[in-house]
Design an enzyme around this catalytic site. Sequence first.
Site, PDB file in Angstrom:
ATOM      1  N   TYR A  82     -14.903 -82.901 104.473  1.00  0.00           N
ATOM      2  CA  TYR A  82     -14.225 -82.304 105.629  1.00  0.00           C
ATOM      3  C   TYR A  82     -13.593 -80.986 105.210  1.00  0.00           C
ATOM      4  CZ  TYR A  82      -9.528 -83.697 103.996  1.00  0.00           C
ATOM      5  OH  TYR A  82      -8.362 -83.841 103.287  1.00  0.00           O
ATOM      6  N   CYS A  83     -13.395 -80.105 106.207  1.00  0.00           N
ATOM      7  CA  CYS A  83     -12.722 -78.824 105.997  1.00  0.00           C
ATOM      8  C   CYS A  83     -11.677 -78.674 107.096  1.00  0.00           C
ATOM      9  CB  CYS A  83     -13.724 -77.669 105.976  1.00  0.00           C
ATOM     10  SG  CYS A  83     -14.678 -77.484 107.500  1.00  0.00           S
ATOM     11  N   ARG A  84     -11.419 -77.458 107.532  1.00  0.00           N
ATOM     12  CA  ARG A  84     -10.422 -77.259 108.584  1.00  0.00           C
ATOM     13  C   ARG A  84     -10.961 -77.655 109.942  1.00  0.00           C
ATOM     14  NH1 ARG A  84      -9.342 -73.174 112.133  1.00  0.00           N
ATOM     15  NH2 ARG A  84     -10.922 -71.863 111.155  1.00  0.00           N
ATOM     16  N   GLY A  99     -14.828 -77.922 110.511  1.00  0.00           N
ATOM     17  CA  GLY A  99     -16.173 -78.473 110.484  1.00  0.00           C
ATOM     18  C   GLY A  99     -17.261 -77.527 110.053  1.00  0.00           C
ATOM     19  N   TYR A 137     -10.181 -81.341 109.561  1.00  0.00           N
ATOM     20  CA  TYR A 137      -8.789 -81.795 109.482  1.00  0.00           C
ATOM     21  C   TYR A 137      -8.060 -81.546 110.795  1.00  0.00           C
ATOM     22  CZ  TYR A 137      -4.099 -82.482 107.581  1.00  0.00           C
ATOM     23  OH  TYR A 137      -2.828 -82.945 107.343  1.00  0.00           O
TER      24      TYR A 137
END
Length: 457
Positions: A420-422, A424, A449
């Site tokens: 996961y990142c901020r 997607g 996130y």
Amino acid sequence: MHFAQYYLDCLSQASYLIGDQTTGRAVLVDPRRDTDDYLQDAEAAGLRIELVIETHIHADFLSGHLEIARATGAAIAFGEAAETGFPIRRLRDGERIHLGEGDGEGVTLTVLATPGHTMESICLVIQEHPDDDVPFGVLTGDTLFVGDVGRPDLLSAAGHSPEEMAARLHRSLHTKLMVLPDATRVFPAHGAGSACGRSLSTETSSTIGDQRRLNYALQPMPEADFVRLVTAGQPATPGYFAHDAALNRDGHPLLDAGPPAALTLEEALAARDQQGAVLLDCRPLTSYTQVHLAGSLHTSLDTRFAEYAGTVVAPGTPIVLLAAPGAEREARVRLARIGYDHVIGHLADPAAVLADAQTPVRRSRRIHHTELPVEGGQLIDVRNPAEYQAGALPGARSIPLAVLPDRMGELDPARPVVLYCRSGNRSVIAAALLEAHGFGDVCDVLGGYEGVAAGAG
């Protein structure tokens, strides 16, 4: 005075054309490699580019100083501490460059030696008239940004510690820039999104006074506190930075911006198998996740395409592009801006190829945050360190996207990997990288996130 800022959103990079309209003499500062805009604008304004100045040896893009010198005959100039593989004019601290009829006349640039981001870093104070009490502005390179200052850790491999460079940066800021009048405009080399700093503003200009009041790194504090502050939490460095710094220092081939050759699927796969080429899918994220060539990498032209490509593709690797029809030339130019010139072609009619039942394709697996945790899964946060420190999913391990190619060996390919990142985007790029290196069970969290936080709220 003629003054123009050229801001390139996809690299958060700014360059500047400054000229004296009474003489037609001009300088170009920190140009990108594709130079047509500068040349056309200079001609339209009746200006001759006589000097191309680099505020420092850039690491995040391939500069156009050689292209400008070839096109115009302009000399190339760096700060006095620069060491290059081609002839340069060395600019001394306090040196004045007059663009008017003679010395002491017309538009004037004053050189400030400002080591800290790099040893050869300089800033350029611009005055419309040499005796103006308040300068028109100052080009601050990577020394001072709007809302931030340059990162001091890029020369660690050259034997200069981040702490040493941060101390130099502190002295440069306070003895050279902060003594300028508050009304002096600030024009930096980068804006928000650049990995050359930690928290750059989306604004592309400011003033010395506003930065004195609002920039966190310029608030009153002892030098030791400044050093601790600016050496902590910097973004992970993309893998191509060292490659670009070397090319900007030593020289590089001139840009070839022609369209890449059209290839069949068989030719593309042969390039992969016989030449070690990567298949780089630069279509929009949703198109890639719905269907893509098995083993292809991904970074969309809708995002920071070149920067992410330079993260997941090693310098010098042959590249075959999978682009929306008509976008392949843009992709090639944007790769060339970071010195990735080895584009051997693009897949002709990718939509038809991907729709062919004989084509080896995959669909990205994306999960909702309610499906977490994944049994036996390795939960990986690919955001930058400061993002991770500000809040992360329970049990997540931090491996920023920029360092993932070097740290894939820390992951177990036999166990599921959840990324996961901020929001997607980076997680899809990371998932493609792992898939291309043989990880069989890879997925990412839809919405990243932010999506998890919104769902929890």
